[in-house]
Design an enzyme around this catalytic site. Structure first.
Site, PDB file in Angstrom:
ATOM      1  N   GLY A 128       3.110  -9.005   1.453  1.00 19.98           N
ATOM      2  CA  GLY A 128       1.975  -8.090   1.422  1.00 19.98           C
ATOM      3  C   GLY A 128       0.828  -8.623   0.582  1.00 19.98           C
ATOM      4  O   GLY A 128       0.886  -9.726   0.019  1.00 19.98           O
ATOM      5  N   ILE A 162      14.572  -3.551   0.445  1.00 18.05           N
ATOM      6  CA  ILE A 162      14.924  -2.768  -0.742  1.00 18.05           C
ATOM      7  C   ILE A 162      15.763  -1.536  -0.405  1.00 18.05           C
ATOM      8  O   ILE A 162      16.273  -0.868  -1.315  1.00 18.05           O
ATOM      9  CB  ILE A 162      13.680  -2.351  -1.551  1.00 18.05           C
ATOM     10  CG1 ILE A 162      12.752  -1.435  -0.744  1.00 18.05           C
ATOM     11  CG2 ILE A 162      12.927  -3.574  -2.050  1.00 18.05           C
ATOM     12  CD1 ILE A 162      11.627  -0.825  -1.576  1.00 18.05           C
ATOM     13  N   TYR A 199       5.695   1.642   1.460  1.00 17.71           N
ATOM     14  CA  TYR A 199       5.140   2.215   2.679  1.00 17.71           C
ATOM     15  C   TYR A 199       3.725   2.657   2.326  1.00 17.71           C
ATOM     16  O   TYR A 199       3.536   3.557   1.503  1.00 17.71           O
ATOM     17  CB  TYR A 199       5.980   3.405   3.144  1.00 17.71           C
ATOM     18  CG  TYR A 199       5.519   4.009   4.461  1.00 17.71           C
ATOM     19  CD1 TYR A 199       6.281   3.865   5.613  1.00 17.71           C
ATOM     20  CD2 TYR A 199       4.323   4.721   4.555  1.00 17.71           C
ATOM     21  CE1 TYR A 199       5.866   4.413   6.823  1.00 17.71           C
ATOM     22  CE2 TYR A 199       3.900   5.268   5.748  1.00 17.71           C
ATOM     23  CZ  TYR A 199       4.673   5.109   6.880  1.00 17.71           C
ATOM     24  OH  TYR A 199       4.249   5.643   8.074  1.00 17.71           O
ATOM     25  N   TYR A 252       2.088  10.304   1.512  1.00 19.37           N
ATOM     26  CA  TYR A 252       2.116   9.010   0.817  1.00 19.37           C
ATOM     27  C   TYR A 252       2.116   9.215  -0.694  1.00 19.37           C
ATOM     28  O   TYR A 252       2.963   8.666  -1.418  1.00 19.37           O
ATOM     29  CB  TYR A 252       0.913   8.166   1.246  1.00 19.37           C
ATOM     30  CG  TYR A 252       0.664   6.962   0.373  1.00 19.37           C
ATOM     31  CD1 TYR A 252       1.536   5.881   0.383  1.00 19.37           C
ATOM     32  CD2 TYR A 252      -0.442   6.912  -0.471  1.00 19.37           C
ATOM     33  CE1 TYR A 252       1.311   4.773  -0.436  1.00 19.37           C
ATOM     34  CE2 TYR A 252      -0.682   5.819  -1.281  1.00 19.37           C
ATOM     35  CZ  TYR A 252       0.203   4.749  -1.259  1.00 19.37           C
ATOM     36  OH  TYR A 252      -0.024   3.661  -2.066  1.00 19.37           O
ATOM     37  N   TRP A 271      -7.477   1.497  -4.659  1.00 17.07           N
ATOM     38  CA  TRP A 271      -8.454   0.833  -3.785  1.00 17.07           C
ATOM     39  C   TRP A 271      -8.309  -0.697  -3.821  1.00 17.07           C
ATOM     40  O   TRP A 271      -9.272  -1.428  -4.044  1.00 17.07           O
ATOM     41  CB  TRP A 271      -9.872   1.224  -4.174  1.00 17.07           C
ATOM     42  CG  TRP A 271     -10.209   2.678  -4.072  1.00 17.07           C
ATOM     43  CD1 TRP A 271      -9.355   3.733  -4.097  1.00 17.07           C
ATOM     44  CD2 TRP A 271     -11.529   3.241  -3.952  1.00 17.07           C
ATOM     45  NE1 TRP A 271     -10.050   4.925  -3.999  1.00 17.07           N
ATOM     46  CE2 TRP A 271     -11.377   4.660  -3.902  1.00 17.07           C
ATOM     47  CE3 TRP A 271     -12.810   2.686  -3.894  1.00 17.07           C
ATOM     48  CZ2 TRP A 271     -12.476   5.518  -3.783  1.00 17.07           C
ATOM     49  CZ3 TRP A 271     -13.894   3.551  -3.785  1.00 17.07           C
ATOM     50  CH2 TRP A 271     -13.733   4.950  -3.723  1.00 17.07           C
TER      51      TRP A 271
END
Length: 287
Positions: free
Chosen positions: A11, A39, A63, A127, A152
């Site tokens: 990522g 994980i 996620y 989330y 951000w």
């Protein structure tokens, strides 16, 4: 220093950690993309801990599809809470320090003052809820952890707001961007440097910290700065959140107070515009 296992290495933040570690000559990091280290699979994780005996674990696996999470709460919870619990449990057993990445989305964002680590959390999205649950599961399983809330994130790597705005700005004549959500952009390269700095310092000041770049801005002003620094001429129109409905609700004000991390860990934090300029220059160099 023993080995450092980086989960979610493919990522954005994982790639930034690899970049900064190479630039600083930091050895001992083992980068584990999701395909190699899930994980959610406790048995596989136990094997990795037994093999590497890590001194630190950095969890970049998460996620992060904010809108999709509204329809996939169970999956988001498995990754953002249960997976974190698996890592925390093994860290507790091995005496490993866990560095967990969390988010400003744990707050409702209804105020107008910078948010501290002790302010009340009240996530308004699936989330944010699952990331908060991930934070909360850690202390019962290990005392040796740093949870870093950030906001951000952008960089030269992976998909993010800066790269999206550059692409759209070159393709379109006009863009409409939200102006009534206020927060702080964070250069993921800066965050990666802070994470490696914590490890290199050997600090035992465990706990919850806020980290973003300094200053505050709206998405509209952030986009305008991106276009200015990138030399992109595109008409940009500010709009309200209500004019751009999304499945998940975002916090309208999520600026975080960084007093604790600066005072306790001695972290120096650049202003968001300074870091954005660096990122835009690096993107231009590789384009």
């Amino acid at each position: 220093m023993g080995s450092v296992l980086v989960f979610g290495a493919s990522g954005q933040l994982g790639q930034c950690l690899a970049y900064v570690a190479q630039a600083r000559g930091t050895a001992g990091l083992v980068f584990l993309p999701e395909a190699q280290a899930n994980i959610l699979h406790l048995e596989g994780l136990a094997g990795l801990f037994a093999q590497h005996q890590p001194a630190y674990v950095i969890n970049c696996a998460a996620y992060t599809a904010v809108d999709k999470a509204e329809d996939e709460l169970d999956l988001a919870r498995k990754i953002n809470c249960d997976g974190v619990g698996n890592l925390a449990r093994l860290c507790g057993e091995y005496g490993t320090v866990l560095i967990q990445i969390s988010t400003d989305f744990v707050f409702a964002g209804t105020g107008n003052q910078p948010l501290t680590e002790t302010d009340e959390t009240a996530p308004i999205s699936a989330y944010g809820l699952t990331k908060l649950e991930g934070e909360q599961v850690i202390p019962s399983l290990t005392e040796r952890y740093f949870t870093l809330r950030t906001s951000w994130l952008y960089s030269e790597f992976a998909g993010n707001f800066v790269k999206t705005m550059q692409k759209l700005g070159r393709e379109r004549d006009e863009l409409r961007v939200i102006w009534d959500q206020v927060g702080t952009p964070t250069y993921a390269i800066d965050l990666a440097g802070v994470i490696l700095g914590i490890i290199e310092s050997g600090s035992t000041a465990y706990g919850l910290y806020h980290y973003s770049n300094e200053g505050l801005t709206s998405w509209y002003d952030f986009a305008t700065a991106i276009f200015e620094l990138s030399g992109i001429a595109v008409k940009t129109t500010p709009i309200r959140t209500s004019e751009y409905p999304t499945k998940a609700t975002r916090p309208p004000f999520s600026v975080m107070d960084k007093t604790k991390i600066k005072a306790t860990l001695g972290v120096a934090i650049p202003h968001w515009r300074e870091s954005l300029k660096v990122c835009v220059e690096r993107l231009a160099a590789v384009q």
